[in-house]
Design a protein around this motif. Structure first.
Motif, PDB file in Angstrom:
ATOM      1  N   TRP A 165     -52.859  16.685  14.678  1.00  0.00           N
ATOM      2  CA  TRP A 165     -51.980  17.811  14.241  1.00  0.00           C
ATOM      3  C   TRP A 165     -50.641  17.507  14.417  1.00  0.00           C
ATOM      4  N   GLN A 166     -49.973  17.702  13.216  1.00  0.00           N
ATOM      5  CA  GLN A 166     -48.356  17.822  13.515  1.00  0.00           C
ATOM      6  C   GLN A 166     -47.764  19.187  13.683  1.00  0.00           C
ATOM      7  N   LYS A 167     -46.522  19.076  14.170  1.00  0.00           N
ATOM      8  CA  LYS A 167     -45.969  20.428  14.418  1.00  0.00           C
ATOM      9  C   LYS A 167     -45.712  21.286  13.202  1.00  0.00           C
ATOM     10  N   GLU A 168     -45.374  20.679  12.091  1.00  0.00           N
ATOM     11  CA  GLU A 168     -45.702  21.368  10.754  1.00  0.00           C
ATOM     12  C   GLU A 168     -46.954  21.802  10.110  1.00  0.00           C
ATOM     13  N   GLY A 169     -47.778  21.195  10.742  1.00  0.00           N
ATOM     14  CA  GLY A 169     -49.238  21.656  10.314  1.00  0.00           C
ATOM     15  C   GLY A 169     -50.181  20.117   9.934  1.00  0.00           C
ATOM     16  N   SER A 170     -50.967  20.526   9.010  1.00  0.00           N
ATOM     17  CA  SER A 170     -52.165  19.556   8.779  1.00  0.00           C
ATOM     18  C   SER A 170     -51.375  18.223   8.178  1.00  0.00           C
ATOM     19  N   PRO A 171     -51.606  16.967   8.905  1.00  0.00           N
ATOM     20  CA  PRO A 171     -51.064  15.866   8.069  1.00  0.00           C
ATOM     21  C   PRO A 171     -51.260  15.869   6.665  1.00  0.00           C
ATOM     22  N   LEU A 172     -52.632  15.839   6.237  1.00  0.00           N
ATOM     23  CA  LEU A 172     -52.817  15.767   4.727  1.00  0.00           C
ATOM     24  C   LEU A 172     -52.007  16.693   3.707  1.00  0.00           C
ATOM     25  N   LEU A 173     -51.934  17.983   4.413  1.00  0.00           N
ATOM     26  CA  LEU A 173     -51.333  18.865   3.701  1.00  0.00           C
ATOM     27  C   LEU A 173     -49.706  18.516   3.694  1.00  0.00           C
ATOM     28  N   ILE A 174     -49.161  17.980   4.720  1.00  0.00           N
ATOM     29  CA  ILE A 174     -47.651  17.732   4.692  1.00  0.00           C
ATOM     30  C   ILE A 174     -47.523  16.631   3.887  1.00  0.00           C
ATOM     31  N   HIS A 175     -48.267  15.560   3.783  1.00  0.00           N
ATOM     32  CA  HIS A 175     -48.254  14.277   2.948  1.00  0.00           C
ATOM     33  C   HIS A 175     -48.397  14.666   1.514  1.00  0.00           C
ATOM     34  N   SER A 176     -49.529  15.550   0.939  1.00  0.00           N
ATOM     35  CA  SER A 176     -49.708  15.822  -0.170  1.00  0.00           C
ATOM     36  C   SER A 176     -48.656  16.797  -0.509  1.00  0.00           C
ATOM     37  N   LEU A 177     -47.992  17.615   0.157  1.00  0.00           N
ATOM     38  CA  LEU A 177     -46.788  18.264  -0.354  1.00  0.00           C
ATOM     39  C   LEU A 177     -45.373  17.385  -0.670  1.00  0.00           C
ATOM     40  N   ALA A 178     -45.409  16.134  -0.079  1.00  0.00           N
ATOM     41  CA  ALA A 178     -44.335  15.376  -0.125  1.00  0.00           C
ATOM     42  C   ALA A 178     -44.817  14.750  -1.686  1.00  0.00           C
ATOM     43  N   GLN A 179     -46.013  14.188  -1.678  1.00  0.00           N
ATOM     44  CA  GLN A 179     -46.171  13.730  -3.071  1.00  0.00           C
ATOM     45  C   GLN A 179     -45.981  14.561  -4.098  1.00  0.00           C
ATOM     46  N   GLN A 180     -46.257  15.939  -4.289  1.00  0.00           N
ATOM     47  CA  GLN A 180     -46.045  16.879  -5.001  1.00  0.00           C
ATOM     48  C   GLN A 180     -44.563  16.890  -5.551  1.00  0.00           C
ATOM     49  N   SER A 181     -43.826  16.863  -4.313  1.00  0.00           N
ATOM     50  CA  SER A 181     -42.405  17.183  -4.575  1.00  0.00           C
ATOM     51  C   SER A 181     -41.952  15.894  -5.091  1.00  0.00           C
ATOM     52  N   GLY A 182     -42.101  14.518  -4.782  1.00  0.00           N
ATOM     53  CA  GLY A 182     -41.464  13.441  -5.052  1.00  0.00           C
ATOM     54  C   GLY A 182     -41.996  13.189  -6.671  1.00  0.00           C
ATOM     55  N   LEU A 183     -43.152  13.466  -6.874  1.00  0.00           N
ATOM     56  CA  LEU A 183     -43.801  13.126  -8.143  1.00  0.00           C
ATOM     57  C   LEU A 183     -42.754  14.108  -9.256  1.00  0.00           C
ATOM     58  N   GLN A 184     -42.795  15.514  -8.963  1.00  0.00           N
ATOM     59  CA  GLN A 184     -41.844  16.575  -9.534  1.00  0.00           C
ATOM     60  C   GLN A 184     -40.459  16.014  -9.772  1.00  0.00           C
ATOM     61  N   SER A 185     -39.969  15.332  -8.974  1.00  0.00           N
ATOM     62  CA  SER A 185     -38.469  15.225  -9.046  1.00  0.00           C
ATOM     63  C   SER A 185     -38.419  13.766  -9.857  1.00  0.00           C
ATOM     64  N   ARG A 186     -39.424  13.317  -9.946  1.00  0.00           N
ATOM     65  CA  ARG A 186     -39.468  11.893 -10.930  1.00  0.00           C
ATOM     66  C   ARG A 186     -39.711  12.679 -12.216  1.00  0.00           C
ATOM     67  N   LEU A 187     -40.609  13.423 -12.450  1.00  0.00           N
ATOM     68  CA  LEU A 187     -41.060  13.783 -13.826  1.00  0.00           C
ATOM     69  C   LEU A 187     -39.957  14.696 -14.636  1.00  0.00           C
ATOM     70  N   GLY A 188     -39.221  15.423 -13.904  1.00  0.00           N
ATOM     71  CA  GLY A 188     -38.310  16.343 -14.298  1.00  0.00           C
ATOM     72  C   GLY A 188     -39.073  17.743 -14.835  1.00  0.00           C
ATOM     73  N   ALA A 189     -37.976  18.388 -15.404  1.00  0.00           N
ATOM     74  CA  ALA A 189     -38.297  19.764 -15.758  1.00  0.00           C
ATOM     75  C   ALA A 189     -39.455  19.733 -16.833  1.00  0.00           C
ATOM     76  N   GLU A 190     -39.710  18.783 -17.633  1.00  0.00           N
ATOM     77  CA  GLU A 190     -40.490  18.935 -18.657  1.00  0.00           C
ATOM     78  C   GLU A 190     -42.046  19.014 -18.254  1.00  0.00           C
ATOM     79  N   PHE A 191     -42.284  18.849 -16.908  1.00  0.00           N
ATOM     80  CA  PHE A 191     -43.474  19.027 -16.475  1.00  0.00           C
ATOM     81  C   PHE A 191     -43.484  19.951 -15.164  1.00  0.00           C
ATOM     82  N   GLN A 192     -44.462  20.387 -14.788  1.00  0.00           N
ATOM     83  CA  GLN A 192     -44.546  21.521 -13.726  1.00  0.00           C
ATOM     84  C   GLN A 192     -45.787  20.969 -12.760  1.00  0.00           C
ATOM     85  N   VAL A 193     -45.499  20.172 -11.461  1.00  0.00           N
ATOM     86  CA  VAL A 193     -46.622  19.708 -10.585  1.00  0.00           C
ATOM     87  C   VAL A 193     -47.267  20.688  -9.794  1.00  0.00           C
ATOM     88  N   GLU A 194     -48.414  20.763  -9.693  1.00  0.00           N
ATOM     89  CA  GLU A 194     -48.871  21.689  -8.574  1.00  0.00           C
ATOM     90  C   GLU A 194     -49.762  20.782  -7.743  1.00  0.00           C
TER      91      GLU A 194
END
Length: 336
Positions: free
Chosen positions: A67-96
């Motif tokens: 466990w990491q200070k910020e929480g579950s490793p899988l959730l932390i990395h998954s949220l980073a993947q979501q954020s990284g994909l959103q920044s690449r796709l731009g406003a035309e997409f909404q990533v959840e």
């Protein structure tokens, strides 16, 4: 305004490394008949009467070790993947992000997109190889969440159903193989010594599932072959194994733990283990491979300090670039 929704889907994680948090997660996970296909009349009494009374405490202990200070490793990395994909796709997409057996759930992701007025959605299972135990479970949940929780003869809960597209398995896509190659090159450059052997470990499934048509092992072998070719490994420098066996029946092999325990007696001194079937670090990689794997190698006579476990792709830039390109391909005709 975004015109296309994207849902990244993962298995899930308990919210806390406690038995109280692990228990509902395991109950939902092990009650999915895509995962355990025994008759509920036989399985549920065993699950509720024995497994859920003992396993949550054991699993919680393992989670606490990663466990990491910020929480579950899988959730932390998954949220980073979501954020990284959103920044690449731009406003035309909404990533959840949607986790199959915990929160944020598929229903929550669908609701968020519906609230934004999005009626065209691409489902992206974060599983490179197709299996009925992973990708198919995501398909089930996405369709169920899109239709609304009702029976065929029950009251109508949703009048409009979004259009869905499901991203295909990408186990042999050049961009995916290239992303792993780049990721491993970076990791190898950070090491003090070059490994003398590579173990490519995939999550296992019961052999019976293969016998009834699941293509997963063949796709794993194809991924491993293409990755080894990209890395320039000869056939005697790497091996494919399968991990996380559960229950008494026969699973696809060879088993990762058994192979690791025998490496030293085969003269292998500096092994590196990597999981090409998991793109997000989680309990199965951070503990089962990196911690338990080191112990198994040492128990077999190896030097624990010479054992290395490479992380998953997580938010590696080239991996997210590939994912962005695949989403845009799937969105053709849906975007201007």
């Amino acid at each position: 305004m975004s015109s296309v929704g994207v849902i990244l889907s993962q298995i899930g994680t308990p919210l806390e490394p406690t038995a109280q948090s692990v228990r509902p997660y395991l109950r939902k996970f092990l009650s999915d008949r895509r995962i355990i296909d025994y008759s509920p009349w036989l399985w549920q009494p065993l699950l509720r009467g024995i497994i859920l009374r003992t396993r949550p405490r054991k699993s919680a202990k393992l989670y606490r070790e990663i466990w990491q200070k910020e929480g579950s490793p899988l959730l932390i990395h998954s949220l980073a993947q979501q954020s990284g994909l959103q920044s690449r796709l731009g406003a035309e997409f909404q990533v959840e992000l949607a986790l199959a057996y915990s929160e944020p759930s598929m229903e929550q992701a669908m609701t968020s997109l519906e609230s934004a007025g999005i009626t065209r959605i691409i489902i992206v299972p974060l599983f490179p190889q197709y299996s009925s135990t992973t990708s198919a479970s995501v398909y089930d949940q996405a369709c169920f969440a899109a239709l609304g929780r009702r029976s065929i003869s029950g009251p109508v809960s949703k009048r409009y159903i979004p259009a869905l597209r499901f991203m295909d398995a990408y186990y042999r896509e050049p961009g995916y193989i290239s992303a792993m190659q780049s990721h491993l090159y970076c990791y190898l450059e950070s090491m003090n010594a070059t490994p003398d052997y590579y173990v490519l470990s995939f999550h296992g499934i019961p052999k019976r599932y293969i016998d009834t048509g699941d293509p997963y092992p063949q796709q794993c072998m194809e991924t491993a072959k293409l990755l080894a070719e990209a890395m320039g490994w000869d056939s005697d420098r790497y091996e494919v194994t399968f991990q996380s066996r559960f229950g008494p029946e026969e699973w696809v092999g060879p088993a990762t733990d058994q192979v690791l325990g025998q490496l030293a007696e085969r003269g292998i001194k500096k092994p590196l283990i990597f999981s090409p079937g998991l793109v997000t670090d989680c309990l199965e990689t951070l503990h089962e491979l990196a911690i338990e794997g080191r112990e198994q190698f040492a128990d077999g006579g190896g030097d624990a300090q010479q054992f290395n476990a490479a992380p998953c792709l997580n938010d590696h830039a080239q991996w997210l670039d590939f994912l962005s390109q695949q989403v845009q391909k799937n969105a053709l005709g849906w975007t201007d």
